[in-house]
Design a protein around this motif. Structure first.
Motif, PDB file in Angstrom:
ATOM      1  N   LEU A   1       3.731   6.926  -3.789  1.00  0.00           N
ATOM      2  CA  LEU A   1       4.075   5.722  -3.013  1.00  0.00           C
ATOM      3  C   LEU A   1       5.195   5.032  -3.563  1.00  0.00           C
ATOM      4  N   TYR A   2       4.962   4.887  -5.366  1.00  0.00           N
ATOM      5  CA  TYR A   2       5.353   4.375  -6.236  1.00  0.00           C
ATOM      6  C   TYR A   2       7.189   4.351  -6.572  1.00  0.00           C
ATOM      7  N   HIS A   3       7.865   5.803  -5.276  1.00  0.00           N
ATOM      8  CA  HIS A   3       9.315   5.433  -5.068  1.00  0.00           C
ATOM      9  C   HIS A   3       9.629   4.586  -3.814  1.00  0.00           C
ATOM     10  N   HIS A   4       8.637   3.945  -3.393  1.00  0.00           N
ATOM     11  CA  HIS A   4       8.550   3.199  -2.215  1.00  0.00           C
ATOM     12  C   HIS A   4       8.151   1.936  -2.843  1.00  0.00           C
ATOM     13  N   VAL A   5       7.081   1.766  -3.105  1.00  0.00           N
ATOM     14  CA  VAL A   5       6.917   0.130  -3.319  1.00  0.00           C
ATOM     15  C   VAL A   5       6.632   0.543  -5.233  1.00  0.00           C
ATOM     16  N   PRO A   6       7.359  -0.276  -5.832  1.00  0.00           N
ATOM     17  CA  PRO A   6       7.308  -0.111  -7.809  1.00  0.00           C
ATOM     18  C   PRO A   6       5.443  -0.306  -7.877  1.00  0.00           C
ATOM     19  N   ASN A   7       5.165  -1.088  -7.955  1.00  0.00           N
ATOM     20  CA  ASN A   7       3.516  -0.852  -7.954  1.00  0.00           C
ATOM     21  C   ASN A   7       2.427  -1.577  -7.359  1.00  0.00           C
ATOM     22  N   LYS A   8       1.214  -1.850  -7.813  1.00  0.00           N
ATOM     23  CA  LYS A   8       0.188  -2.677  -6.863  1.00  0.00           C
ATOM     24  C   LYS A   8       1.184  -4.337  -5.996  1.00  0.00           C
ATOM     25  N   THR A   9       1.045  -4.953  -7.655  1.00  0.00           N
ATOM     26  CA  THR A   9       1.947  -6.479  -6.629  1.00  0.00           C
ATOM     27  C   THR A   9       2.606  -5.421  -5.537  1.00  0.00           C
ATOM     28  N   ALA A  10       3.836  -5.281  -5.722  1.00  0.00           N
ATOM     29  CA  ALA A  10       4.926  -4.857  -4.638  1.00  0.00           C
ATOM     30  C   ALA A  10       4.173  -4.766  -3.318  1.00  0.00           C
ATOM     31  N   LEU A  11       3.405  -4.066  -3.649  1.00  0.00           N
ATOM     32  CA  LEU A  11       2.097  -3.530  -2.955  1.00  0.00           C
ATOM     33  C   LEU A  11       1.669  -5.177  -1.442  1.00  0.00           C
ATOM     34  N   LEU A  12       0.627  -5.658  -2.587  1.00  0.00           N
ATOM     35  CA  LEU A  12       0.535  -6.554  -2.026  1.00  0.00           C
ATOM     36  C   LEU A  12       1.317  -7.472  -1.351  1.00  0.00           C
ATOM     37  N   ASP A  13       2.679  -7.725  -2.451  1.00  0.00           N
ATOM     38  CA  ASP A  13       3.213  -8.615  -1.778  1.00  0.00           C
ATOM     39  C   ASP A  13       3.742  -8.095  -0.628  1.00  0.00           C
ATOM     40  N   GLY A  14       3.686  -6.855  -0.183  1.00  0.00           N
ATOM     41  CA  GLY A  14       4.526  -6.201   1.339  1.00  0.00           C
ATOM     42  C   GLY A  14       3.796  -6.380   2.101  1.00  0.00           C
ATOM     43  N   MET A  15       2.491  -6.322   1.911  1.00  0.00           N
ATOM     44  CA  MET A  15       1.082  -6.680   2.949  1.00  0.00           C
ATOM     45  C   MET A  15       1.464  -8.152   3.369  1.00  0.00           C
TER      46      MET A  15
ATOM     47  N   LEU B   1       8.883   9.280   4.743  1.00  0.00           N
ATOM     48  CA  LEU B   1       7.921   8.437   4.277  1.00  0.00           C
ATOM     49  C   LEU B   1       8.873   7.436   3.634  1.00  0.00           C
ATOM     50  N   THR B   2       8.253   5.862   4.716  1.00  0.00           N
ATOM     51  CA  THR B   2       9.073   4.729   4.035  1.00  0.00           C
ATOM     52  C   THR B   2       8.899   3.506   3.615  1.00  0.00           C
ATOM     53  N   ARG B   3       9.353   2.645   3.053  1.00  0.00           N
ATOM     54  CA  ARG B   3       8.107   1.692   2.890  1.00  0.00           C
ATOM     55  C   ARG B   3       7.843   1.295   3.258  1.00  0.00           C
ATOM     56  N   GLN B   4       8.789   1.053   4.750  1.00  0.00           N
ATOM     57  CA  GLN B   4       8.246   0.375   6.329  1.00  0.00           C
ATOM     58  C   GLN B   4       6.133   1.099   6.568  1.00  0.00           C
ATOM     59  N   ALA B   5       6.230   2.424   6.243  1.00  0.00           N
ATOM     60  CA  ALA B   5       5.747   3.120   6.695  1.00  0.00           C
ATOM     61  C   ALA B   5       4.637   2.485   5.382  1.00  0.00           C
ATOM     62  N   VAL B   6       4.549   3.062   4.717  1.00  0.00           N
ATOM     63  CA  VAL B   6       3.822   2.384   3.721  1.00  0.00           C
ATOM     64  C   VAL B   6       2.958   1.714   3.595  1.00  0.00           C
ATOM     65  N   LEU B   7       3.347   0.733   3.688  1.00  0.00           N
ATOM     66  CA  LEU B   7       2.988  -1.470   3.439  1.00  0.00           C
ATOM     67  C   LEU B   7       1.977  -1.428   5.351  1.00  0.00           C
ATOM     68  N   GLU B   8       2.894  -0.038   6.527  1.00  0.00           N
ATOM     69  CA  GLU B   8       1.855  -0.386   7.558  1.00  0.00           C
ATOM     70  C   GLU B   8       0.552   0.370   7.675  1.00  0.00           C
TER      71      GLU B   8
ATOM     72  N   ALA C   1      -1.226   0.581   4.877  1.00  0.00           N
ATOM     73  CA  ALA C   1      -2.155   0.334   4.178  1.00  0.00           C
ATOM     74  C   ALA C   1      -2.955  -1.615   3.920  1.00  0.00           C
ATOM     75  N   LEU C   2      -1.647  -1.827   5.271  1.00  0.00           N
ATOM     76  CA  LEU C   2      -2.645  -2.689   5.892  1.00  0.00           C
ATOM     77  C   LEU C   2      -3.036  -2.361   7.072  1.00  0.00           C
ATOM     78  N   ARG C   3      -3.455  -1.199   7.636  1.00  0.00           N
ATOM     79  CA  ARG C   3      -4.026  -0.652   8.451  1.00  0.00           C
ATOM     80  C   ARG C   3      -5.856   0.023   7.240  1.00  0.00           C
ATOM     81  N   LEU C   4      -5.215   0.063   6.527  1.00  0.00           N
ATOM     82  CA  LEU C   4      -6.161   0.038   6.124  1.00  0.00           C
ATOM     83  C   LEU C   4      -7.615  -0.834   5.596  1.00  0.00           C
ATOM     84  N   VAL C   5      -6.551  -2.091   5.294  1.00  0.00           N
ATOM     85  CA  VAL C   5      -7.462  -2.932   4.530  1.00  0.00           C
ATOM     86  C   VAL C   5      -8.337  -3.628   6.050  1.00  0.00           C
ATOM     87  N   ASP C   6      -7.452  -3.416   6.977  1.00  0.00           N
ATOM     88  CA  ASP C   6      -7.747  -4.197   8.395  1.00  0.00           C
ATOM     89  C   ASP C   6      -8.845  -3.595   8.438  1.00  0.00           C
TER      90      ASP C   6
END
Length: 215
Positions: A50-64, A13-20, A22-27
């Motif tokens: 997930l917090y090992h890869h994105v520190p919070n939901k704000t970082a998740l949204l920015d990453g998307m 599991l990586t940050r990239q996998a988490v962001l991808e 998240a974007l699929r889910l939102v799509d």
């Protein structure tokens, strides 16, 4: 010796996998469906993982946002003329936003200053400055172009195309509006985008000519 993982981390599991993911889910289901718990379930891990890869939901949204923008970034700016580079980027960005319509509100509401996005901005500024634009003007161009593209995408998400609704008006009350809308045809939005983009780029070009030493 294999690297040790922190408690709760899943191998692979990586940050990239988490962001991808998240974007699929939102799509598929829209922004309201996105939560750390739901995303964790999609990835087969606990939400805390997930917090090992994105520190919070704000970082998740920015990453998307970073993911969407990355789909539009060419391999390198400066390969063509500055005008061709900007045109290619604008068309690629509007295509990416059309592919991810639920992400458009994010781009309207967040600066998303991630390192990856900042490197893209730096590359655009370097390309424009190298072409002869003053440094402050490079930001004017960058923000103007991005605002135009995201605004167009937002109008498409909201079906605020104009031509379709105008064409259905009473032609006796609004003869010119109806005629213009009907003449525009079904692909009016794409044609309008190209027209406005060309006009914007032509304005930038006039600015460059006026401020260049030979201008």
């Amino acid at each position: 010796m294999a690297a040790q993982r922190a408690p709760g981390q899943r191998a692979g599991l990586t940050r990239q996998a988490v962001l991808e993911a998240a974007l699929r889910l939102v799509d598929q289901e829209g922004l309201k469906a996105l939560s750390m718990r739901r995303l964790g379930a999609e990835l087969g891990v606990e939400a805390m993982t997930l917090y090992h890869h994105v520190p919070n939901k704000t970082a998740l949204l920015d990453g998307m946002i970073e993911q969407v923008v990355a789909e539009a970034v060419p391999p390198a700016f400066g390969a063509d003329t500055w005008r061709e580079d900007l045109s290619t980027y604008a068309h690629a960005l509007v295509a990416a936003l059309d592919k991810h319509p639920h992400a458009v509100p994010l781009l309207l509401s967040r600066p998303a200053m991630t390192p990856r996005n900042l490197r893209t901005l730096e590359a655009v500024v370097e390309m424009l400055h190298g072409a002869g634009f003053a440094l402050p003007r490079t930001l004017d161009i960058l923000y103007s172009l991005t605002s135009f593209v995201v605004g167009h995408a937002a109008a498409q998400v909201g079906r605020v195309d104009g031509a379709g609704s105008l064409a259905s008006l009473d032609p006796e009350a609004y003869p010119l509006l109806v005629a213009a809308a009907r003449d525009a045809g079904e692909d009016a939005a794409a044609a309008r985008f190209d027209f406005a983009l060309d006009a914007l780029l032509a304005g930038f070009e006039r600015e460059l000519a006026a401020t260049s030493p030979a201008g």
